[in-house]
Design a protein around this motif. Structure first.
Motif, PDB file in Angstrom:
ATOM      1  N   ARG A 112       0.828  -1.206   0.000  1.00 42.70           N
ATOM      2  CA  ARG A 112       0.000   0.000   0.000  1.00 42.70           C
ATOM      3  C   ARG A 112       0.865   1.261   0.000  1.00 42.70           C
ATOM      4  O   ARG A 112       1.274   1.728   1.063  1.00 42.70           O
ATOM      5  N   ASP A 278      -3.374  -3.071   8.521  1.00 38.29           N
ATOM      6  CA  ASP A 278      -4.676  -2.485   8.178  1.00 38.29           C
ATOM      7  C   ASP A 278      -4.801  -1.105   8.825  1.00 38.29           C
ATOM      8  O   ASP A 278      -5.170  -0.124   8.167  1.00 38.29           O
ATOM      9  N   ASP A 282      -4.364   2.953   6.826  1.00 41.77           N
ATOM     10  CA  ASP A 282      -5.354   4.049   6.816  1.00 41.77           C
ATOM     11  C   ASP A 282      -4.721   5.338   7.337  1.00 41.77           C
ATOM     12  O   ASP A 282      -5.009   6.431   6.839  1.00 41.77           O
TER      13      ASP A 282
HETATM   14 MG    MG Z   1      -8.549  -1.286   6.077  1.00 44.31          MG
END
Ligand code: MG
Ligand code: IPM
Length: 383
Positions: A112, A278, A282
């Protein structure tokens, strides 16, 4: 025959809007692919009791890779409520189809990237941040999230069966829980393997080496999660030995949330197990303008599914209002994975240019343009 076959999975809500934007850009760039529409998401849970039908899994097996929009997930009770009457009361259990896809296809690495593109008014403290050693640097972080293990394994119980309680009593700390009554106790597990930890750490260091990045930060909590966090930390240190020029740095999940907020320019490659990855991805997205700018790639050894980090934002569904940039950066990641380097470079340059010019912007960036207007403007420069 087309060079590539792409599993086309818009999913729910604005997943459709942003995938339409992706298609417009792919066509403008003359990407040589056939697209296979695949059923996935909330609609199929409600109608069939399965958000990831078997026909979709079969279809995926015949494709080069998958492109995915967004998914709506709801807690178990609400999910059951929305099943069609014929399926109610049959003991069907909802699971997130994207989590299942990651596990089923062993897409062990979730990458990411979060970059602050010059001119993006939403970047945290502006695009450039003055750095204590002089000069100005942009935020440019890449999270490597372990994608199949940890708290996402789905090994959970409520109430707690006696046999599970007995087994857990191998650890004396379990005993007092019985006093509360096992019917009152819920259990979710965090299970990690040496293989999973080794793989994600290696992916992070290899990427740093390939791209000339000098710092890899492990995000864990080994002072509390002694066994899982401890295993990950030991493996991280071992893997780091193979990369002498790279600073292997460690931070606890709570502390990194503070440090990244305070000094985001200091971080480069971040590596974490599933849940911490996770959370922190963000946070990184927030630093560069929000989920409208955060792409991701779920990659295994031979297959990959590309998806923006954002959710399905049901209240905006079908309005063609949301920012397609996360989705288009996701397409760029797909080009990277396919080694379509020229297309990847052209697409990223076009996105950067449209952000910088600031003439065509969706509402989140203070503009009035639609999802498709932004896509057209990007396609104009990328095509
Ligand atoms: Mg997430
Ligand atoms: C993500 C999302 C998913 C996750 C949800 C939708 C299950 O938050 O991709 O980051 O938790 O992995």
């Amino acid at each position: 025959m087309a060079k590539y076959s792409i599993a086309w999975m818009p999913g729910d809500g604005i997943g459709n809007d942003v995938m339409d934007a992706a298609r417009l850009v792919l066509d403008a760039m003359k990407f040589d692919a056939e697209y296979r529409p695949c059923d996935i998401g909330w609609e199929f849970w409600c109608k069939e009791g399965n958000a990831l039908p078997d026909r979709t899994i079969k279809a995926l097996e015949g494709t080069t890779c998958g492109l995915f929009g967004a998914i709506t997930s709801k807690p178990q009770d609400e999910a059951k409520e929305e099943l069609i009457p014929e399926l109610k009361g049959k003991g069907l259990v909802y699971f997130s189809p994207i989590v299942k896809l990651r596990q089923m296809f062993n897409l062990h690495t979730n990458m990411r990237p979060c970059k602050s593109y010059p001119g993006n008014p939403l970047s945290y403290r502006g695009t450039l941040i003055s750095n204590p050693s002089g000069g100005e640097v942009a935020i440019d972080q890449v999270v490597f999230r372990e994608n199949t293990e940890g708290s996402y394994g789905g090994v959970e119980f409520y109430p707690l069966p006696e046999s599970v309680y007995q087994a857990l009593c191998l650890n004396p700390k379990m005993k007092p829980w019985k006093d509360k009554g096992l019917e009152n106790v819920a259990l979710s597990t965090r299970i990690v393997s040496k293989q999973g930890c080794t793989n994600i750490c290696k992916q992070a260091f290899e990427y740093a080496k390939k791209t000339g990045r000098k710092r890899v930060t492990l995000i864990e909590k080994p002072n509390v999660l002694r066994e899982t966090g401890g295993l990950m930390t030991r493996i991280f240190r071992e893997v780091a030995k193979g990369y002498p020029g790279i600073w292997a740095d460690e931070a606890n999940i709570d502390a990194i949330c503070m440090w990244m907020f305070k000094n985001p320019q200091d971080y480069s490659v971040l590596v974490a197990e599933n849940m911490f990855g996770d959370i922190v991805s963000d946070l990184c997205a927030g630093l560069v303008g929000g989920l409208g700018f955060a792409p991701s790639a779920n990659m295994g050894d031979t297959y990959a599914v590309f998806e923006p980090t954002h959710g399905s934002a049901p209240k905006y569904a079908g309005q063609y209002k949301v920012n397609p940039i996360a989705m288009l950066l996701t397409v760029k990641m797909m080009f990277d994975w396919l080694k379509e380097d020229d297309k990847a470079t052209r697409l990223e340059a076009a996105i950067a240019r449209v952000i910088k010019e600031g003439k065509v912007r969706t509402y989140d960036m203070g503009g009035k343009s639609s999802t498709m207007d932004v896509a057209k403007e990007i396609a104009k420069h990328a095509g």
